[in-house]
Every structure is written in structure tokens, then in C-alpha cells.
Design a protein around this motif. Structure first.
Motif, PDB file in Angstrom:
ATOM      1  N   LEU A  59      -2.578  -1.181 -11.292  1.00 30.42           N
ATOM      2  CA  LEU A  59      -3.534  -1.140 -10.185  1.00 30.42           C
ATOM      3  C   LEU A  59      -3.752  -2.539  -9.605  1.00 30.42           C
ATOM      4  N   LEU A  60      -3.834  -3.536 -10.470  1.00 31.43           N
ATOM      5  CA  LEU A  60      -4.009  -4.910 -10.016  1.00 31.43           C
ATOM      6  C   LEU A  60      -2.824  -5.352  -9.160  1.00 31.43           C
ATOM      7  N   GLN A  61      -1.614  -5.077  -9.634  1.00 29.82           N
ATOM      8  CA  GLN A  61      -0.423  -5.446  -8.870  1.00 29.82           C
ATOM      9  C   GLN A  61      -0.357  -4.685  -7.544  1.00 29.82           C
ATOM     10  N   HIS A  62      -0.768  -3.423  -7.572  1.00 30.68           N
ATOM     11  CA  HIS A  62      -0.781  -2.601  -6.356  1.00 30.68           C
ATOM     12  C   HIS A  62      -1.746  -3.183  -5.326  1.00 30.68           C
ATOM     13  N   HIS A  63      -2.930  -3.569  -5.777  1.00 31.18           N
ATOM     14  CA  HIS A  63      -3.923  -4.148  -4.877  1.00 31.18           C
ATOM     15  C   HIS A  63      -3.439  -5.472  -4.290  1.00 31.18           C
ATOM     16  N   MET A  64      -2.866  -6.320  -5.131  1.00 34.66           N
ATOM     17  CA  MET A  64      -2.389  -7.620  -4.655  1.00 34.66           C
ATOM     18  C   MET A  64      -1.268  -7.444  -3.630  1.00 34.66           C
ATOM     19  N   ALA A  65      -0.428  -6.433  -3.839  1.00 32.29           N
ATOM     20  CA  ALA A  65       0.658  -6.162  -2.890  1.00 32.29           C
ATOM     21  C   ALA A  65       0.101  -5.705  -1.545  1.00 32.29           C
ATOM     22  N   ILE A  66      -0.948  -4.886  -1.577  1.00 31.89           N
ATOM     23  CA  ILE A  66      -1.576  -4.418  -0.335  1.00 31.89           C
ATOM     24  C   ILE A  66      -2.111  -5.605   0.459  1.00 31.89           C
ATOM     25  N   ASP A  80       0.790  -7.731   1.904  1.00 32.86           N
ATOM     26  CA  ASP A  80       1.433  -7.077   3.049  1.00 32.86           C
ATOM     27  C   ASP A  80       0.561  -7.144   4.302  1.00 32.86           C
ATOM     28  N   GLU A  81      -0.761  -7.065   4.109  1.00 36.60           N
ATOM     29  CA  GLU A  81      -1.676  -7.115   5.255  1.00 36.60           C
ATOM     30  C   GLU A  81      -1.632  -8.486   5.922  1.00 36.60           C
TER      31      GLU A  81
END
Length: 221
Positions: free
Chosen positions: A75-82, A85-86
């Protein structure tokens, strides 16, 4: 991050699904975990609650993630990727934005992103390397803002862009706090903060834009 006591002995890596249905299930499980951790914190969230919130069987959750620590890391990696990308997408758009338009996008960016990364504060707080994660998140934001500033105003010096980015990031955090009612606010305060940010970036980026335009005009003569 600490693991659930019932699964702390499981050391296997999270399963990376290849089929679309598996990827969709993982997305649903992570979304449920994010909701729960944002509501109750990382430590108070259990694997059983994550499965229940996602409408999945507990075995399905353990099939993809051996323990809660693995869920948290994913979840942490997913959030950081979001977030990455933004900022990357914003930098690509910034050349077509005026300083005022860029200011308006930036001031609301954290508040706009929050629903997609709302468990990020809880995950950072629970992480064993919380200081390193916070610093990495802050540097990611500063780099992203600075890149957008320099694309919008190509003549802006790198160090100056970094200084302006730090000011803008603090404004963004205040706006997020106002949005979440975590910071003192009044009904009209967010608009005043937007106006202040707009005036600030117009004053700092406008001269660089005009200088660049003048230089381009001379070259085309």
C-alpha cells in the motif's frame, strides 16, 4: 511495520497476479486496507477486517499477502507511485500553464490526492523507517513541484525553484489541513489561501516567463 501475530512466521513474498481478475482483487483488498488504516490506524487494523471490508474470504487475502506488513508495504509503494505519477503528469502540462493556473492546481493537489492516498500518514507513522519515509515523501514532493515550476518558467534558477517549491508545499499542506478540518479555518479562508498562492507564483514566475519569451522573440528575428 509489525505483522499480525497469527501470520508473523510467514515469510513468503506477496503474490503478483498475472490475470486481470487477480489484479482487480488485489486492488480491492488494498483499497479496503487503505480505508481501514485511515479510519483506525495501522496497528488497529487486522487482516480479518481487511478481508471483510473487501468482501473477500480471509484465505483470498492471505493468498496474495502473507501478513499485514506485506499489505502495508504494498500500500505504501502504491501510494508513493500515485503521488509520483501525479507530479510527473503536472510537469508535462506545466509548459502550457500560466503561473496563476499552476498555482491553482498545486494549492489543491494534496487535497485532491488525499482520497487516493488517505492511509499514507498512518503507514508512515507505523513504518520502522518512518523518518526516512517522511523525508523521501517530502523530497518527492519538492522535486515534483520544482520540476513543474521550471517547466512553467524555463528561466527559473534551480536553487530558486527549490526555495519556491518549499513555500508552495507548505501552502499545500495548510490547504489539506483546512480541507480535512485539521487546521484552523473559516468558510472563506481556502479561497484566500488560493489567492495568496496565485499572487506569489505570478510574482516569482512571471518575470522568468517574460524574459524567456523576450529571448525567443529575439532569436526568431
Amino acid at each position: 511495520m509489525s505483522t499480525d501475530s497469527t501470520s508473523s512466521s510467514k515469510k513468503r513474498a506477496p503474490l503478483q497476479p498475472r490475470r486481470a481478475v487477480g489484479r482487480q482483487r488485489v486492488a480491492e483488498l488494498l483499497a479496503a486496507a487503505s480505508d481501514l488504516m485511515a479510519e483506525h490506524g495501522y496497528e488497529a487494523t487486522t487482516m480479518a477486517e481487511i478481508a471483510s471490508r473487501a468482501g473477500a474470504k480471509i484465505g483470498s487475502l492471505y493468498r496474495f499477502f502473507p501478513n499485514k506488513e506485506a499489505v502495508g508495504e504494498a500500500l505504501l509503494q502504491h501510494h508513493m507511485a500515485i503521488v509520483h505519477d501525479e507530479y510527473e503528469a503536472l510537469a508535462k502540462r506545466a509548459a502550457d500553464l500560466s503561473p496563476e493556473e499552476l498555482a491553482d492546481i498545486l494549492i489543491d493537489l494534496l487535497a485532491v490526492l488525499y482520497p487516493r492516498v488517505k492511509s499514507l500518514p498512518a503507514l508512515m507513522e507505523a513504518h520502522t523507517d518512518r523518518t526516512e519515509i517522511r523525508d523521501r515523501s517530502r523530497q518527492q514532493a519538492l522535486a515534483g513541484i520544482s520540476a513543474a515550476l521550471r517547466v512553467c518558467a524555463p528561466g527559473l534558477h534551480e536553487q530558486t525553484a527549490g526555495d519556491i517549491a518549499a513555500v508552495v508545499l507548505n501552502n499545500m499542506k495548510v490547504m489539506l489541513g483546512m480541507t480535512l478540518k485539521d487546521a484552523p479555518t473559516t468558510p472563506g479562508a481556502p479561497d484566500e489561501l488560493r489567492r495568496m498562492n496565485r499572487l506569489y507564483l505570478s510574482a516569482r514566475l512571471g518575470p522568468c516567463q517574460r524574459k524567456q519569451m523576450a529571448g525567443n522573440s529575439i532569436k526568431t528575428r
